[in-house]
Scaffold this active site. Structure first.
Site, PDB file in Angstrom:
ATOM      1  N   GLN A  19       0.837  -1.200   0.000  1.00  0.00           N
ATOM      2  CA  GLN A  19       0.000   0.000   0.000  1.00  0.00           C
ATOM      3  C   GLN A  19       0.871   1.250   0.000  1.00  0.00           C
ATOM      4  O   GLN A  19       1.826   1.337   0.764  1.00  0.00           O
ATOM      5  CB  GLN A  19      -0.923   0.008   1.216  1.00  0.00           C
ATOM      6  N   TYR A  48      -5.263 -13.734  -1.932  1.00  0.00           N
ATOM      7  CA  TYR A  48      -4.606 -12.626  -2.624  1.00  0.00           C
ATOM      8  C   TYR A  48      -3.805 -11.827  -1.594  1.00  0.00           C
ATOM      9  O   TYR A  48      -3.902 -10.614  -1.503  1.00  0.00           O
ATOM     10  CB  TYR A  48      -5.617 -11.740  -3.342  1.00  0.00           C
ATOM     11  N   GLU A  69      -1.118 -16.380  -2.884  1.00  0.00           N
ATOM     12  CA  GLU A  69      -0.705 -15.235  -3.693  1.00  0.00           C
ATOM     13  C   GLU A  69      -0.029 -15.722  -4.970  1.00  0.00           C
ATOM     14  O   GLU A  69       0.817 -16.622  -4.930  1.00  0.00           O
ATOM     15  CB  GLU A  69       0.262 -14.352  -2.897  1.00  0.00           C
ATOM     16  N   ASP A 118      -8.685 -10.037  -0.557  1.00  0.00           N
ATOM     17  CA  ASP A 118      -8.350  -8.706  -1.084  1.00  0.00           C
ATOM     18  C   ASP A 118      -7.901  -8.884  -2.534  1.00  0.00           C
ATOM     19  O   ASP A 118      -6.721  -8.771  -2.847  1.00  0.00           O
ATOM     20  CB  ASP A 118      -7.249  -8.073  -0.224  1.00  0.00           C
ATOM     21  N   CYS A 145     -11.246  -2.757  -4.283  1.00  0.00           N
ATOM     22  CA  CYS A 145     -10.954  -1.416  -4.788  1.00  0.00           C
ATOM     23  C   CYS A 145     -11.739  -1.138  -6.069  1.00  0.00           C
ATOM     24  O   CYS A 145     -11.488  -0.157  -6.744  1.00  0.00           O
ATOM     25  CB  CYS A 145      -9.450  -1.255  -5.023  1.00  0.00           C
TER      26      CYS A 145
END
Length: 168
Positions: A19, A48, A69, A118, A145
């Protein structure tokens, strides 16, 4: 690159995502862990997972966390940083979440008590949705998002779940 988030240290390789807004990331991680409310000994899937930004605070609460991931550099960073932070209840698997869940996860991680997902802007892979509907974890927290894929994913999960809250 060295960063800190939620009281954990991260050493990051150039190919891993982290981030970019530290204050927003702190708030997001804190709120996500609060909402998911992991319990001691629960199995939590962190789908994720990236470099483990959610995984580490979840494990610190006493949960057994498996992170999935597709970015190999992020998985290597997550493994390194779990050791750096002395977190033994975090396991990270390298591969596409949809493919890994279709094959099945190993041993104690095969069935989740709770899930934090996520996903990228494309949203949850159909195999991920199928696994969530098959295993029916008690709690799912979906971080998104992209509103269109969030709506699509919530619709797909509505076969077994009713959203309790949506927070911007």
């Amino acid at each position: 690159l060295r960063e800190s988030l939620a009281g954990f240290a991260y050493e990051l390789s150039p190919a891993a995502f982290f981030q970019t807004n530290p204050a927003a990331a702190e708030s997001l991680v804190s709120e996500a862990v609060r909402l998911l409310a992991p319990q001691e000994g629960e199995v939590v899937w962190d789908l994720y997972c990236g470099v483990g930004a959610f995984s580490f605070p979840l494990a610190a609460s006493g949960a057994k966390v498996v992170g999935l991931e597709a970015n190999s550099a992020a998985v290597a960073d997550a493994r390194h940083n779990a050791a750096l932070n002395n977190l033994e209840d975090c396991v990270f698997l390298d591969g596409d979440a949809g493919m890994l869940l279709r094959k099945g996860l190993p041993g104690e991680f095969a069935r989740p008590d709770a899930v934090l997902a996520d996903p990228p802007r494309a949203g949850l892979h159909p195999n991920v949705v199928a696994a969530l509907l098959r295993f029916k974890p008690a709690r799912i927290l979906l971080v998104s998002c992209h509103l269109a894929t969030l709506a699509r994913d919530l619709g797909a999960l509505s076969k077994a779940y009713v959203p309790r809250a949506v927070q911007g």
